[in-house]
Design an enzyme around this catalytic site. Sequence first.
Site, short mmCIF file in Angstrom:
data_model
loop_
_atom_site.label_atom_id
_atom_site.label_comp_id
_atom_site.label_asym_id
_atom_site.label_seq_id
_atom_site.Cartn_x
_atom_site.Cartn_y
_atom_site.Cartn_z
N GLU A 107 0.89 -1.18 0.00
CA GLU A 107 0.00 0.00 0.00
C GLU A 107 0.92 1.23 0.00
O GLU A 107 1.08 1.92 -1.00
CB GLU A 107 -0.90 0.00 1.24
CG GLU A 107 -1.76 1.27 1.38
CD GLU A 107 -2.52 1.36 2.72
OE1 GLU A 107 -2.18 0.62 3.67
OE2 GLU A 107 -3.44 2.20 2.81
N ASP A 144 -12.25 0.40 1.94
CA ASP A 144 -11.22 0.49 2.99
C ASP A 144 -11.77 1.10 4.28
O ASP A 144 -12.09 0.37 5.21
CB ASP A 144 -9.99 1.26 2.47
CG ASP A 144 -8.71 0.91 3.21
OD1 ASP A 144 -8.75 0.04 4.10
OD2 ASP A 144 -7.66 1.51 2.89
N ASP A 145 -11.83 2.44 4.35
CA ASP A 145 -12.34 3.13 5.53
C ASP A 145 -13.31 4.22 5.06
O ASP A 145 -12.96 5.41 5.04
CB ASP A 145 -11.18 3.75 6.33
CG ASP A 145 -10.18 2.70 6.77
OD1 ASP A 145 -10.47 1.99 7.75
OD2 ASP A 145 -9.12 2.58 6.12
N1 HPA Z 1 -3.96 0.42 5.86
C1 HPA Z 1 -3.42 -0.03 6.98
N2 HPA Z 1 -4.10 -0.12 8.10
C2 HPA Z 1 -5.38 0.24 8.12
C3 HPA Z 1 -5.99 0.72 6.98
C4 HPA Z 1 -5.23 0.80 5.78
O1 HPA Z 1 -5.69 1.21 4.70
N3 HPA Z 1 -7.26 1.00 7.33
C5 HPA Z 1 -7.41 0.70 8.62
N4 HPA Z 1 -6.27 0.24 9.12
ZN ZN Z 2 -7.17 -1.42 4.79
#
Ligand code: HPA
Ligand code: ZN
Length: 336
Positions: A209, A287-288
């Site tokens: 990421e 994701d969030d």
């Molecule tokens: N990356 C890493 N940790 C996380 C993420 C993410 O996108 N969302 C919530 N915890």
């Molecule tokens: Zn994530």
Amino acid sequence: ASLREFLRCLPKCEHHMHLEGALSPQLLFELAAKNNTTLPQDDAAFKSPEALLERYRRFTSLDDFLHYYYIGMSVLITHSDFEALAWDYFRHAKADGVAHAELFFDPQAHTARGVGYSTAVAGFDAACKRAEKELGITSILTTCFLRHLPVEDSLAAFDAEDVQESYVSGVVKGIGLDSSENGYAPEGFKELFAKARHQGLNLTTHAGEEGPVSYIASALDNLRVRRIDHGIKLVYDEHLMKRIASENIMLTVCPLSNVVLRCVNTIKDVPIRKLLNAGVKFSINSDDPAYFRGYILDNYLAVQDAFGLSVEEWEGIVRAGINGSWCGEDRKTILL
Ligand code: HPA
Ligand code: ZN
């Protein structure tokens, strides 16, 4: 409008959604008031839901986001808080046309605050059961372990009696790794993943990421996962990209997240076209969503806006998402 309707009606599977990341500023303030949670006094972002939402527009990195994410979840205390959080997600999921959702949560972030694992799981599970019954959305819960904490902490959390009980009963069906990435390589968690694999749990991890592409290779070789969360750095290693395609490993890509956390400059820089050309399977995820101002359909629409995919390409993406899901074959057959 018809394009939006086409994307909304596709039988979408979401594989990368952190339940704590579905906490809207609105619900955060409501629960803080109910639970008498003290929010940071020295950060003007916590003056109101509007100010907080405004601060969410200016994340500078994964760690800058995580700072707010961990403060946010401090308002989650009771069974009903966790249930309300998950239910809020499912309502959005229904509106967006999600058929099946595989949902992460962070046990260590709750137990470290003195909130019991069983409280969190029972609340989430109640919402999952209600979502299946009332909305027709199937779901799977996955425990994510925090890679910024010592490996021993994740092993202890995994071995805890109530956590093990949730795996044995099938209320939780998989494990993953999340939180800060750089400096926390996958191979450190080899023992945790070996244990989970021997228990027959589904395995995934965030990799590539913000961190380097080498973490993706390490996740495959050392953790023996068959799924990679994010994985956008894959395009920097042609050979690994071919391997991932031929081994049918699925990436759970989160386009709006990548832009908001500045892993890429714009949606056009999310390697959607490169992955399609290389035959790499991937799903598109939120994701969030409460922090990145977009649920799954917003992510689909952003990708369509940037890449102008064909109907056939969309159908291929959605089919790969169904096939790559951890639900049973009977559920897949219905969705395909
Ligand atoms: N990356 C890493 N940790 C996380 C993420 C993410 O996108 N969302 C919530 N915890
Ligand atoms: Zn994530």
